[in-house]
Design a protein around this motif. Structure first.
Motif, PDB file in Angstrom:
ATOM      1  N   UNK A 182       0.843  -1.177   0.000  1.00 25.76           N
ATOM      2  CA  UNK A 182       0.000   0.000   0.000  1.00 25.76           C
ATOM      3  C   UNK A 182       0.890   1.242   0.000  1.00 25.76           C
TER       4      UNK A 182
ATOM      5  N   UNK B 188       0.437   3.962   1.293  1.00 22.91           N
ATOM      6  CA  UNK B 188       0.454   4.653   2.586  1.00 22.91           C
ATOM      7  C   UNK B 188       1.411   3.997   3.574  1.00 22.91           C
TER       8      UNK B 188
ATOM      9  N   UNK C 257       3.689   5.019   7.410  1.00 25.29           N
ATOM     10  CA  UNK C 257       3.432   4.382   8.704  1.00 25.29           C
ATOM     11  C   UNK C 257       4.591   3.501   9.112  1.00 25.29           C
TER      12      UNK C 257
ATOM     13  N   UNK D  14     -25.189  11.493  17.132  1.00 29.08           N
ATOM     14  CA  UNK D  14     -25.039  11.102  18.535  1.00 29.08           C
ATOM     15  C   UNK D  14     -24.757  12.266  19.466  1.00 29.08           C
TER      16      UNK D  14
ATOM     17  N   UNK E 276     -17.579   7.224  25.225  1.00 28.79           N
ATOM     18  CA  UNK E 276     -18.117   7.226  23.854  1.00 28.79           C
ATOM     19  C   UNK E 276     -19.496   6.563  23.755  1.00 28.79           C
ATOM     20  N   UNK E 277     -19.805   5.631  24.634  1.00 25.55           N
ATOM     21  CA  UNK E 277     -21.133   5.020  24.598  1.00 25.55           C
ATOM     22  C   UNK E 277     -22.208   5.954  25.130  1.00 25.55           C
TER      23      UNK E 277
ATOM     24  N   UNK F 262     -10.443   6.501  23.930  1.00 22.42           N
ATOM     25  CA  UNK F 262     -10.304   5.271  23.155  1.00 22.42           C
ATOM     26  C   UNK F 262      -8.883   4.757  23.128  1.00 22.42           C
ATOM     27  N   UNK F 263      -7.925   5.656  23.120  1.00 22.00           N
ATOM     28  CA  UNK F 263      -6.555   5.211  22.893  1.00 22.00           C
ATOM     29  C   UNK F 263      -5.649   5.350  24.108  1.00 22.00           C
ATOM     30  N   UNK F 264      -6.153   5.939  25.185  1.00 25.81           N
ATOM     31  CA  UNK F 264      -5.249   6.133  26.316  1.00 25.81           C
ATOM     32  C   UNK F 264      -4.854   4.740  26.791  1.00 25.81           C
ATOM     33  N   UNK F 265      -3.573   4.546  27.020  1.00 24.67           N
ATOM     34  CA  UNK F 265      -3.160   3.240  27.516  1.00 24.67           C
ATOM     35  C   UNK F 265      -2.927   3.383  29.004  1.00 24.67           C
TER      36      UNK F 265
ATOM     37  N   UNK G  75     -19.461  -3.125   3.021  1.00 23.14           N
ATOM     38  CA  UNK G  75     -19.557  -1.672   3.059  1.00 23.14           C
ATOM     39  C   UNK G  75     -19.348  -1.075   1.670  1.00 23.14           C
TER      40      UNK G  75
ATOM     41  N   UNK H 280       0.938  -4.493  16.414  1.00 22.53           N
ATOM     42  CA  UNK H 280       0.298  -4.035  15.180  1.00 22.53           C
ATOM     43  C   UNK H 280       0.975  -4.568  13.920  1.00 22.53           C
TER      44      UNK H 280
ATOM     45  N   UNK I 175      -7.049  -2.390   3.598  1.00 19.35           N
ATOM     46  CA  UNK I 175      -6.389  -1.258   4.251  1.00 19.35           C
ATOM     47  C   UNK I 175      -6.690   0.028   3.496  1.00 19.35           C
TER      48      UNK I 175
ATOM     49  N   UNK J 206      -8.580   3.222   4.963  1.00 19.85           N
ATOM     50  CA  UNK J 206      -7.938   4.534   4.993  1.00 19.85           C
ATOM     51  C   UNK J 206      -8.853   5.595   4.397  1.00 19.85           C
TER      52      UNK J 206
ATOM     53  N   UNK K  65     -10.783   1.469  11.040  1.00 17.89           N
ATOM     54  CA  UNK K  65      -9.682   0.670  11.535  1.00 17.89           C
ATOM     55  C   UNK K  65     -10.049  -0.809  11.359  1.00 17.89           C
TER      56      UNK K  65
ATOM     57  N   UNK L  46     -11.739  -3.143  13.900  1.00 17.83           N
ATOM     58  CA  UNK L  46     -13.138  -3.036  14.297  1.00 17.83           C
ATOM     59  C   UNK L  46     -14.088  -3.553  13.221  1.00 17.83           C
TER      60      UNK L  46
ATOM     61  N   UNK M 213      -4.348   2.034  23.588  1.00 19.39           N
ATOM     62  CA  UNK M 213      -5.419   1.160  23.996  1.00 19.39           C
ATOM     63  C   UNK M 213      -6.275   0.802  22.783  1.00 19.39           C
TER      64      UNK M 213
ATOM     65  N   UNK N 162      -9.947   0.018  22.291  1.00 20.35           N
ATOM     66  CA  UNK N 162     -11.204   0.001  23.042  1.00 20.35           C
ATOM     67  C   UNK N 162     -12.297  -0.665  22.212  1.00 20.35           C
TER      68      UNK N 162
ATOM     69  N   UNK O 198     -15.699  -0.499  20.130  1.00 17.13           N
ATOM     70  CA  UNK O 198     -16.212   0.555  19.280  1.00 17.13           C
ATOM     71  C   UNK O 198     -17.574   0.953  19.830  1.00 17.13           C
ATOM     72  N   UNK O 199     -17.920   2.245  19.738  1.00 21.65           N
ATOM     73  CA  UNK O 199     -19.274   2.641  20.119  1.00 21.65           C
ATOM     74  C   UNK O 199     -20.102   2.693  18.847  1.00 21.65           C
TER      75      UNK O 199
ATOM     76  N   UNK P 184     -18.969   1.259  12.894  1.00 19.51           N
ATOM     77  CA  UNK P 184     -17.825   2.045  12.430  1.00 19.51           C
ATOM     78  C   UNK P 184     -18.317   3.134  11.474  1.00 19.51           C
ATOM     79  N   UNK P 185     -17.871   4.354  11.695  1.00 23.57           N
ATOM     80  CA  UNK P 185     -18.342   5.467  10.865  1.00 23.57           C
ATOM     81  C   UNK P 185     -17.184   6.143  10.158  1.00 23.57           C
ATOM     82  N   UNK P 186     -17.399   6.479   8.900  1.00 26.95           N
ATOM     83  CA  UNK P 186     -16.365   7.220   8.188  1.00 26.95           C
ATOM     84  C   UNK P 186     -16.143   8.585   8.838  1.00 26.95           C
TER      85      UNK P 186
END
Ligand code: SF4
Lengths: 369, 340
Positions: free
Chosen positions: A2, A4, A8, A96, A344-345, A364-367, B185, B248, B258, B262, B267, B270, B327, B329, B331-332, B335-337
């Motif tokens: 890819x 991209x 990364x 939301x 988020x919920x 979401x990402x805090x570890x 999708x 990862x 992927x 993107x 992601x 999810x 983390x 987590x 998903x709430x 999945x949304x663009x």
């Protein structure tokens, strides 16, 4: 492979991090703001803040379209959705966001309003064609990136004579928000040392609009892509500028951004929209000339002119620190509601909704390390 | 009057218990699923009992669009309950199928779906032994809903499941992530884009049997369907109060998937899969299990993607390609663009 992947790549990332380590002067501290939620997301998604030298700190900016819309606009959208015969369409995250008394568009839908999630404004136009006896309203939000498609949809609706389609316009502009952030920092607070400039927004507006800002505030600005290596490269460029005492606009995202942006898209936007003299932002307050409204020739497709709604007067949740988070004055973790009960919920504020929101990204990402 | 397979539609009478219903069953389901038990036309199936412990799994299927690259609701309905069953370490034997049809649904599409179910069942070596059909008024369903139940027998006496997972277990993934979700999708209204995306819907019991024979000691197997790998691992982490750490760069993702992720700011962690599994394996047996998986056609791209630890109980985290830690987590919602 890819294309991209090269933005990364772990090994290249390590090299850039190493160069950043070497470039920073130990006696200095570097406070950079990433304007866009897309950058906030990339920073956390790749765990970058923990990899930066201790004296480089990132402050999150207001560039999250869902976050900056004040509650009154959400409530107005809900009121529109509740009008008989209306189908209200918007992007998923917008559904939301809690409005007055915690009622979101999703809740309104559960109570009977016809609210639909679309992926693009063209879906809303198609719905209007499919249901000629319904009024389809597109709840348009976003910075300069999402404006051209809305403009095209309005032109298309006019060309087709599509009378049952209209747009509730909430498009906002990046440069006035940057100015507001910079002028709003109290003298007692440490200022910013640099700005990571928008990625997608800049593909439309170019880098030129940032030049007066960099000059006025003597602030280096580096426009960067949304990939992790883009962000690291931009940070390195900012550090070098700070060290050299420069305050220039640089373009790291050359693969997509031209100095003058995309003139075609700008022209379409100009044909359909004009500057709104005053617009209320969540966190930043009322800002002059900071948003767009639909030109008079498109009035028949302007939902604000076509429909009369009464909006219940709602109060923002006083415990939600979104306004300070959006100004970069507070980190999400400083908010008493962060994590419990705001998640988020069950978002209590807009910044916890979209993946570009600073609170959602932190959560979401805090570890736990 | 015979059924019109080109222009005909499902009518209320096709579920009414009368002649029309019998005709539909005779002309469509019996020949498609073709086996002696079903052809006896009883309301139940009487089956020879396997000697081992019995396992049962059931799953309802609703999907839009009904047909997608790599499969359709028919094959998905077979693979769904079959995989659920096989993941316990069981061999699937029989399937039942219940259809809820929307009035007006094209008979031609129904025929295609039945043929696809038959093919999927045959490939997996199971028979569809009993079923049911109901028709609801137009607008009360979305074309076809299918519920399948799978019955099978345990392959051995080993107990596997979330409670068997231990700190130190290594986590193996049988192949690339996100293929099903992105294929579906890609067809949704407004999201159409040209691509080589292909659902991974497939039955996994062959791979599972090979894995169990090689390493009977596998602690747990799960399939990362809705909510993707992130959802399954979070569920396991919170249930066991153990920590899960992913790597990862070890996670296989198709370039087309992927690319599509993107484009929309999604992601792959999810995104739903319909033909992949996660296995929790004692560390000393991982190498052998991985080699076994890779030598099986359904596990050629299998990879070791992470491990379980006693640290950070209840948390799933990931070492990113850049070396940062983040983390993972739940998903709430869907999945949304992204908008920005
Ligand atoms: S954590 Fe929730 S309540 Fe607090 S600032 Fe963020 S969105 Fe608002």
């Amino acid at each position: 492979m890819n294309y991209l992947d090269e933005f990364r790549d772990g090994a290249l990332g390590q090299k850039l991090l190493h160069r950043i380590q070497q470039a920073v002067r130990p006696e200095k501290s570097y406070r950079f703001m990433e304007f866009c939620g897309g950058h906030t997301h990339a920073l956390f998604r790749y765990g970058i803040p923990d990899l930066l030298p201790a004296n480089v700190s990132m402050i999150h900016g207001p560039g999250c379209p869902v976050c900056v819309l004040p509650m009154a606009r959400v409530d107005q959208a809900i009121a529109l959705a509740r009008l008989p015969g209306v189908i209200l369409c918007s992007y998923g995250d917008m559904l939301r966001v809690p409005g007055a008394r915690g009622v979101s568009l999703l809740k309104a839908r559960a109570e009977g309003a016809d609210v639909r999630m679309v992926y693009a404004v063209s879906d809303a136009v198609a719905l209007a064609q499919q249901f000629p006896d319904r009024d389809v309203i597109f709840f348009a939000i976003g910075f300069e990136t999402t404006t051209p498609p809305t403009a095209l949809a309005l032109q298309q609706a006019r060309a087709l004579g599509l009378t049952n389609f209209s747009v509730f316009c909430n498009h906002v502009l990046t440069p006035p928000a940057m100015e507001a952030i910079l002028s709003g920092i109290p003298a007692a607070e440490p200022g910013l040392d640099g700005l990571v400039g928008p990625a997608h927004v800049s593909t439309v507006v170019g880098t030129a609009p940032y030049v007066p800002i960099a000059q006025r505030w003597h602030l280096p600005i580096v426009v960067a892509g949304f990939e992790p290596l883009d962000v690291l490269q931009a940070l390195l460029q900012l550090i070098i500028q700070v060290n050299e005492g420069r305050a220039e606009v640089e373009n790291q995202y050359t693969r997509a951004v031209r100095p003058n942006g995309n003139p075609k898209a700008q022209q379409v936007v100009n044909e359909v929209f004009e500057i709104r003299s005053q617009f209320e932002w969540r966190g930043l307050g009322g800002l002059a000339d900071s948003a767009l409204k639909i030109r008079d020739i498109f009035s028949p497709w302007d939902a604000e002119k076509r429909f009369k709604t009464t909006i219940p007067r709602g109060k923002e949740n006083p415990a939600c620190d979104c306004p300070d988070v959006l100004r970069g004055m507070k980190s999400p973790k400083d908010c008493k509601l962060f994590g419990a009960p705001c998640t988020p919920d069950h978002p209590m504020g807009a910044c916890m909704v979209s993946s570009e929101g600073a609170c959602a990204a932190h959560y979401r990402y805090r570890s736990e390390t | 009057m015979s059924l019109d397979w080109t222009h005909g539609k499902v009518e209320m009478a096709h579920g009414g218990g009368g002649r029309a219903m019998t005709q539909l069953i005779d002309a469509l389901f019996l020949p498609a699923f073709d086996n002696a038990v079903l052809s006896a036309r009883n309301d139940q199936a009487v089956l020879p009992a396997p000697c081992q412990k019995l396992v049962v799994a059931t799953d309802s299927h609703v999907i839009s669009p009904l047909f997608f690259p790599g499969g359709d609701i028919g094959s998905l309905a077979v693979h769904g309950s079959l995989n659920d069953l096989a993941l316990a370490g069981a061999r699937p034997r029989y399937l039942t199928a219940a259809f809820i049809l929307e009035e007006g649904f094209p008979l031609a599409d129904l025929k295609r779906i039945a043929a696809s179910m038959a093919r999927a069942a045959q490939e997996a070596g199971v028979s569809i032994v009993t079923g049911d059909t109901k028709v609801v008024e137009r607008g009360k369903a979305d074309g076809v809903f299918i519920t399948t139940t799978c019955v099978g027998e345990m392959l051995d006496d080993q107990s596997r499941g979330v409670t068997q997972i231990r700190p130190g277990d290594q986590i193996l993934l049988s192949g690339t992530l996100g293929d099903h979700g992105m294929a579906v999708m890609s067809l949704r209204e407004g999201l159409q884009f040209d691509s080589d995306l292909m659902s991974d819907t497939q039955s996994l019991h062959g791979l599972i049997e090979a894995m169990i024979v090689a390493v009977p000691d596998i602690h747990c197997m799960r399939d990362p369907t809705r909510g993707g790998v992130a959802a399954v691992l979070n569920e396991i982490a919170s249930q066991t109060q153990l920590g899960i750490r992913l790597e990862e760069k070890a996670i296989p993702v198709n370039p087309a998937v992927q690319g599509a992720c993107d484009l929309f700011g999604l992601d792959p962690l999810f995104v739903a899969n319909e033909g992949k599994l996660l296995a929790f394996c004692p560390p000393e047996q991982t190498a052998y299990l991985l080699a076994t998986m890779r030598s099986h056609p359904q596990g050629e791209q299998a990879a070791l993607i992470g491990e379980v630890s006693a640290d950070y109980p209840g948390q799933v985290s990931m070492r990113t390609t850049l070396g940062g830690l983040r983390r993972v987590d739940w998903l709430s919602g869907d999945p949304l663009p992204r908008i920005c």
